[in-house]
Design an enzyme around this catalytic site. Structure first.
Site, PDB file in Angstrom:
ATOM      1  N   LYS A 195      -3.578  22.176 -14.562  1.00 24.52           N
ATOM      2  CA  LYS A 195      -3.838  20.884 -13.903  1.00 24.52           C
ATOM      3  C   LYS A 195      -2.545  20.090 -13.724  1.00 24.52           C
ATOM      4  O   LYS A 195      -2.502  18.894 -13.988  1.00 24.52           O
ATOM      5  CB  LYS A 195      -4.910  20.109 -14.676  1.00 24.52           C
ATOM      6  CG  LYS A 195      -6.232  20.910 -14.767  1.00 24.52           C
ATOM      7  CD  LYS A 195      -7.367  20.142 -15.387  1.00 24.52           C
ATOM      8  CE  LYS A 195      -8.680  20.908 -15.379  1.00 24.52           C
ATOM      9  NZ  LYS A 195      -8.753  22.058 -16.317  1.00 24.52           N
ATOM     10  N   ARG A 196      -1.503  20.772 -13.246  1.00 23.73           N
ATOM     11  CA  ARG A 196      -0.221  20.130 -13.041  1.00 23.73           C
ATOM     12  C   ARG A 196      -0.156  19.428 -11.682  1.00 23.73           C
ATOM     13  O   ARG A 196      -1.066  19.564 -10.871  1.00 23.73           O
ATOM     14  CB  ARG A 196       0.910  21.172 -13.123  1.00 23.73           C
ATOM     15  CG  ARG A 196       1.022  21.884 -14.467  1.00 23.73           C
ATOM     16  CD  ARG A 196       1.354  20.939 -15.590  1.00 23.73           C
ATOM     17  NE  ARG A 196       1.782  21.650 -16.784  1.00 23.73           N
ATOM     18  CZ  ARG A 196       1.024  21.956 -17.839  1.00 23.73           C
ATOM     19  NH1 ARG A 196      -0.241  21.597 -17.877  1.00 23.73           N
ATOM     20  NH2 ARG A 196       1.537  22.595 -18.878  1.00 23.73           N
TER      21      ARG A 196
END
Lengths: 281, 281
Positions: free
Chosen positions: A93-94
């Site tokens: 979830k960057r």
């Protein structure tokens, strides 16, 4: 891995199961704690026991990062151990400004940089196009963009309505300018079938990564019925319900049994919902 | 670190400068590459040269992760080296479902878990309340929530308007239910002063972390004029313009000079804009 190869693997195994390797050192069976690398020892046995029943593995990076440098070593060994036939997802979830997202892309896609070579990474959309595009510069690698997540907080912003569309729909529409169904997938929480039906209408061809089946309680049949397209188009993730199915020395056998149970159910739904000409929506 | 202590440090040093330790092994001076840990060797000299002129350090985690386990070791040594007088920010832009955000919180706040102990972490708001709250369970630690970022892609979703308010305003309003100005800050890109003025109206008391001054081109005086409140309320980050001010053996001297130049400018603005009773907006 290409879209075609992934669908071939799904057809071959009659499974669209993704096993979430959310391995928490505080939860693994006690007898493994004497190993030099307990997390990898656990993952290795889970992989051996489940690989015939799934097409994908998804380590959530938080579980490894929480252990610092040692955790990254366990992650690296785990990724090397997964057979090339399986689609690997860095659930990270960057998302950051362009040049920094480029570094995250190197982290998960370029083994000469970090030692890791995943097929895909989950990305948060909040920062927009230039936070996502650097991940797409790596050939044959995928972005899996958060659209509608399965947690309660998803209602706070993802369902805010602008121009008669919830934010998650804006994300689905805008991001189609960045890549097609051959390079991008979406995270869609499985808690409500009506959402899945609605989303399938917006992105008919994309794969959807669906968490929330299993320990989080979504129905596998409902998700399959409303989410499937003619190339399956689903990767359904189960983490805790598989990897912690047992907690004794037979934990891997229990995990394999649970993965097989899900695979057998999936084989029925593939037959029932994937090959039909008329879609149910 | 408390809000009060941070303002005391700002008053003492007449600086609200945050130095961004975005250390890229491909960009550091060649003579350092023979060191056992070139990234830490670089950071150590940058810290020594700048610590009198700044109140905060912000490593962007992507730069360390891109080097795998070795990068995490450099990060750990860097954080241990920074004096306790300086507010440390893990620029990680994390966010996941509750139990997983809890692991990210342990990563950056609990040294018994990962070896790291930052004062704060940047968090992406897309997944809502339960992705943010686990970070607030750690006493005296801060969440710095993304509101309006400085990159071009920020317009894709952050400025989408619902109920006459842009998404970033929804984030600012909703998140005030989760924590007050004593535990939460916001990331606000410095590219446009009018945005800063508008945001200051919504969150009068919070600290704002402002990137985009320096290499990204924002004006330090404009940001200070429109962003400051009576406790300063600003941490202004500069990364490349300081850490890469030079690229020879004197790189640290050059970095120190640039940090001092910014500090001297900040001393003027603190005097001009922070102590006035009547605010300019």
């Amino acid at each position: 891995m290409t879209h075609k190869t992934l669908f071939e693997q799904i057809s071959l195994k009659k499974s669209y199961l993704c096993v979430g390797l959310d391995t928490d050192i505080r939860k693994i069976p006690a007898h493994l704690l004497k190993e030099a690398d307990p997390v990898f020892a656990f993952n290795k046995q889970i992989i051996d026991a489940t690989l015939d029943f799934c097409v994908s593995y998804k380590p959530n990076i938080a579980f490894y990062e929480a252990m610092g440098a040692k955790g990254w070593e366990s992650l690296q060994k785990t990724i090397e151990y997964i057979p090339k036939s399986h689609f690997t997802i860095a659930d990270a979830k960057r998302g950051d400004i362009g040049n920094t997202s480029g570094l995250y892309a190197r982290t998960f896609f370029d083994p000469t940089s970090s030692g890791l070579s995943f097929d895909s990474v989950t990305v948060a959309p909040y920062m927009g196009s230039d936070s996502v595009l650097p991940f797409l510069e790596f050939e044959n690698k995928w972005v899996i963009l958060l659209a509608l997540t399965s947690n309660s907080g998803s209602a706070d912003f993802q369902r805010i309505t602008a121009d008669d569309k919830p934010l998650f729909e804006h994300v689905l529409i805008k991001s189609q300018e960045w890549a097609g169904a051959d390079r991008m997938m979406y995270v869609v929480g499985a808690t409500q079938a009506k959402d899945l039906k609605y989303i399938r209408g917006i992105v008919p061809d994309h794969f959807l990564l669906v968490p929330g089946v299993g320990a989080q309680g979504g129905s596998l049949e409902e998700v399959s019925k409303y989410g499937m397209n003619k190339s399956c188009g689903l990767l359904i993730n189960a983490s805790r319900s598989i990897i912690y199915a047992g907690n004794g020395t037979d934990f891997a056998i229990k995990a394999g049994e649970e993965a097989q149970r899900m695979q057998q159910e999936m084989a029925v739904y593939l037959d029932k919902y994937c090959n039909q000409i008329e879609r149910p929506f």
